[in-house]
Design a protein around this motif. Structure first.
Motif, PDB file in Angstrom:
ATOM      1  N   ARG A 196      46.130  39.444  56.907  1.00 53.93           N
ATOM      2  CA  ARG A 196      47.296  39.539  57.645  1.00 53.93           C
ATOM      3  C   ARG A 196      48.386  39.394  56.524  1.00 53.93           C
ATOM      4  O   ARG A 196      48.340  38.765  55.353  1.00 53.93           O
ATOM      5  CB  ARG A 196      47.154  38.704  58.688  1.00 53.93           C
ATOM      6  N   PRO A 197      49.639  39.609  56.842  1.00 56.37           N
ATOM      7  CA  PRO A 197      50.792  39.411  56.022  1.00 56.37           C
ATOM      8  C   PRO A 197      50.766  37.859  56.218  1.00 56.37           C
ATOM      9  O   PRO A 197      50.855  37.131  57.039  1.00 56.37           O
ATOM     10  CB  PRO A 197      51.956  40.029  56.855  1.00 56.37           C
ATOM     11  N   GLY A 198      51.094  37.380  54.788  1.00 55.95           N
ATOM     12  CA  GLY A 198      51.140  36.044  54.633  1.00 55.95           C
ATOM     13  C   GLY A 198      49.790  35.379  54.404  1.00 55.95           C
ATOM     14  O   GLY A 198      49.561  34.008  53.983  1.00 55.95           O
ATOM     15  N   GLY A 199      48.576  36.034  54.482  1.00 55.57           N
ATOM     16  CA  GLY A 199      47.340  35.607  54.290  1.00 55.57           C
ATOM     17  C   GLY A 199      47.148  35.287  52.718  1.00 55.57           C
ATOM     18  O   GLY A 199      47.814  35.643  51.761  1.00 55.57           O
ATOM     19  N   LEU A 200      46.183  34.679  52.743  1.00 61.53           N
ATOM     20  CA  LEU A 200      45.925  34.111  50.923  1.00 61.53           C
ATOM     21  C   LEU A 200      44.840  34.441  50.550  1.00 61.53           C
ATOM     22  O   LEU A 200      43.664  34.424  51.223  1.00 61.53           O
ATOM     23  CB  LEU A 200      46.064  32.607  51.033  1.00 61.53           C
ATOM     24  N   ASP A 222      49.671  44.641  41.575  1.00 62.54           N
ATOM     25  CA  ASP A 222      49.325  45.068  42.876  1.00 62.54           C
ATOM     26  C   ASP A 222      50.582  44.791  43.909  1.00 62.54           C
ATOM     27  O   ASP A 222      51.088  43.604  43.956  1.00 62.54           O
ATOM     28  CB  ASP A 222      48.195  44.435  43.445  1.00 62.54           C
ATOM     29  N   PRO A 223      51.427  45.701  44.413  1.00 66.59           N
ATOM     30  CA  PRO A 223      52.567  45.558  45.111  1.00 66.59           C
ATOM     31  C   PRO A 223      52.266  44.976  46.530  1.00 66.59           C
ATOM     32  O   PRO A 223      53.391  44.476  47.136  1.00 66.59           O
ATOM     33  CB  PRO A 223      53.353  46.783  45.289  1.00 66.59           C
ATOM     34  N   ARG A 224      51.106  44.985  46.874  1.00 64.69           N
ATOM     35  CA  ARG A 224      50.805  44.245  48.299  1.00 64.69           C
ATOM     36  C   ARG A 224      50.848  42.744  48.097  1.00 64.69           C
ATOM     37  O   ARG A 224      50.752  42.185  49.326  1.00 64.69           O
ATOM     38  CB  ARG A 224      49.521  44.883  48.694  1.00 64.69           C
ATOM     39  N   VAL A 225      50.727  42.138  46.996  1.00 67.63           N
ATOM     40  CA  VAL A 225      50.809  40.699  46.894  1.00 67.63           C
ATOM     41  C   VAL A 225      51.996  40.158  46.112  1.00 67.63           C
ATOM     42  O   VAL A 225      52.091  40.591  44.885  1.00 67.63           O
ATOM     43  CB  VAL A 225      49.508  40.340  46.346  1.00 67.63           C
ATOM     44  N   GLU A 226      51.939  38.960  46.113  1.00 70.60           N
ATOM     45  CA  GLU A 226      52.828  38.037  45.336  1.00 70.60           C
ATOM     46  C   GLU A 226      51.692  36.972  44.620  1.00 70.60           C
ATOM     47  O   GLU A 226      50.769  36.397  45.500  1.00 70.60           O
ATOM     48  CB  GLU A 226      53.873  37.413  45.783  1.00 70.60           C
ATOM     49  N   LEU A 227      51.579  36.658  43.213  1.00 71.70           N
ATOM     50  CA  LEU A 227      50.610  35.685  42.863  1.00 71.70           C
ATOM     51  C   LEU A 227      50.931  34.825  41.835  1.00 71.70           C
ATOM     52  O   LEU A 227      52.132  34.982  41.143  1.00 71.70           O
ATOM     53  CB  LEU A 227      49.468  36.560  42.545  1.00 71.70           C
ATOM     54  N   GLY A 286      40.005  28.492  35.974  1.00 72.91           N
ATOM     55  CA  GLY A 286      41.114  29.342  36.151  1.00 72.91           C
ATOM     56  C   GLY A 286      40.880  29.920  37.750  1.00 72.91           C
ATOM     57  O   GLY A 286      39.914  30.164  38.244  1.00 72.91           O
ATOM     58  N   LEU A 287      41.985  29.977  38.213  1.00 73.58           N
ATOM     59  CA  LEU A 287      42.113  30.331  39.683  1.00 73.58           C
ATOM     60  C   LEU A 287      43.585  30.932  40.117  1.00 73.58           C
ATOM     61  O   LEU A 287      44.390  30.495  39.696  1.00 73.58           O
ATOM     62  CB  LEU A 287      42.330  28.978  40.364  1.00 73.58           C
ATOM     63  N   THR A 288      43.297  32.285  40.721  1.00 71.32           N
ATOM     64  CA  THR A 288      44.527  33.084  41.241  1.00 71.32           C
ATOM     65  C   THR A 288      44.635  32.801  42.904  1.00 71.32           C
ATOM     66  O   THR A 288      43.830  32.946  43.688  1.00 71.32           O
ATOM     67  CB  THR A 288      44.044  34.537  40.834  1.00 71.32           C
ATOM     68  N   LEU A 289      45.989  32.509  42.942  1.00 75.30           N
ATOM     69  CA  LEU A 289      46.327  32.705  44.078  1.00 75.30           C
ATOM     70  C   LEU A 289      47.179  33.663  44.690  1.00 75.30           C
ATOM     71  O   LEU A 289      48.449  33.855  43.949  1.00 75.30           O
ATOM     72  CB  LEU A 289      47.112  31.250  44.714  1.00 75.30           C
ATOM     73  N   ALA A 290      46.917  34.596  45.814  1.00 76.63           N
ATOM     74  CA  ALA A 290      47.408  35.828  45.793  1.00 76.63           C
ATOM     75  C   ALA A 290      47.915  35.791  47.415  1.00 76.63           C
ATOM     76  O   ALA A 290      47.089  35.947  48.364  1.00 76.63           O
ATOM     77  CB  ALA A 290      47.052  37.129  45.533  1.00 76.63           C
ATOM     78  N   ARG A 291      49.148  36.010  47.667  1.00 78.20           N
ATOM     79  CA  ARG A 291      49.641  35.953  49.108  1.00 78.20           C
ATOM     80  C   ARG A 291      49.987  37.193  49.626  1.00 78.20           C
ATOM     81  O   ARG A 291      50.730  38.413  48.840  1.00 78.20           O
ATOM     82  CB  ARG A 291      50.836  34.993  49.168  1.00 78.20           C
ATOM     83  N   ARG A 292      49.286  37.740  50.660  1.00 80.62           N
ATOM     84  CA  ARG A 292      49.489  39.095  51.043  1.00 80.62           C
ATOM     85  C   ARG A 292      51.056  39.428  51.728  1.00 80.62           C
ATOM     86  O   ARG A 292      51.607  38.511  52.368  1.00 80.62           O
ATOM     87  CB  ARG A 292      48.569  39.373  52.079  1.00 80.62           C
ATOM     88  N   LEU A 293      51.540  40.352  51.034  1.00 81.04           N
ATOM     89  CA  LEU A 293      53.189  40.673  51.826  1.00 81.04           C
ATOM     90  C   LEU A 293      52.888  41.551  52.952  1.00 81.04           C
ATOM     91  O   LEU A 293      51.916  42.266  52.915  1.00 81.04           O
ATOM     92  CB  LEU A 293      53.866  41.245  50.466  1.00 81.04           C
TER      93      LEU A 293
END
Length: 226
Positions: A161-165, A199-204, A212-219
């Motif tokens: 969902r938008p705002g999902g992680l 990927d334009p769908r997320v900010e990360l 190493g850990l990547t956190l990507a928030r769905r836009l």
């Protein structure tokens, strides 16, 4: 040139971090010990305690109720994720090896989260593709077969969902992602890293935590997006 600060990872610093970050966890420590006994050759795959504490924190912080995990292993990460869920929350965790699930289940019960966890045995991509295609997930954690990392991302991002992680483990893969000729696992992680950064769908953000850990928030999709 931007300066930076680093702290050497000594036993003393790690002990301080676990104590003051409230990451010490007798149950997960016991599970890691059991993992070393049953599958000693794979024991290095157990989730670090500080990362387990972070996963619980992220689930609570986002208010997640619907969570998917790719790659359960012996259950440390599943327990950490489920601990952050509300009583009616649900974690679907994908694991290809039935024996790992058998190790995990008694610990799910002891952690008091067995009623929130559904283990699906089989190839993770098969499980993900059988899920509803639309955005319905609040949080997803990728820690599965490294050559398939980009495939997991491809399946999960549209289902967030938008705002999902989306949380991706092993983003640095012991530093091998910067090698000129990485092995297949490191190459799989690197392929995802290269894709994710544009990927334009997320900010990360990528963090130098554990491996190493990547956190990507769905836009949210832009207006008119099909």
């Amino acid at each position: 040139m931007v300066g930076h600060k680093t702290v050497e990872d000594t036993p003393e610093i790690r002990g301080y971090l676990l104590h003051h970050g409230r990451a010490a966890d007798p149950l997960l420590t016991e599970l890691a010990g059991q993992t070393r006994i049953v599958v000693p050759e794979l024991a290095h795959m157990a989730l670090p305690l500080e990362e387990a504490a972070l996963l619980t924190f992220l689930v609570r912080l986002t208010g997640a109720r619907s969570v998917v995990e790719v790659g359960m292993f012996t259950g440390s990460s599943a327990i950490a994720l489920a601990r952050g869920l509300p009583p009616d929350g649900r974690l679907v965790t994908c694991e290809i090896e039935p024996g790992f699930a058998e190790i995990a289940r008694p610990y799910f019960e002891r952690a008091g989260v067995a009623d929130r966890i559904e283990v699906r045995i089989g190839p993770a991509l098969q499980t993900l593709r059988a899920m509803p295609a639309g955005p319905h997930l609040d949080l997803a954690f990728i820690d599965g077969h490294k050559p398939e990392y980009l495939d997991y991302w491809t399946e999960l991002v549209p289902r967030l969902r938008p705002g999902g992680l989306l949380v991706v483990d092993n983003s640095l893969f012991s530093g091998q992602v910067v090698c000129p000729e990485p092995g297949s696992k490191a190459a799989g992680v690197h392929a995802l890293n290269e894709h994710a950064r544009t990927d334009p769908r997320v900010e990360l953000v990528m963090l130098n935590i554990a491996d190493g850990l990547t956190l990507a928030r769905r836009l949210a999709d832009p207006p008119g997006h099909a």
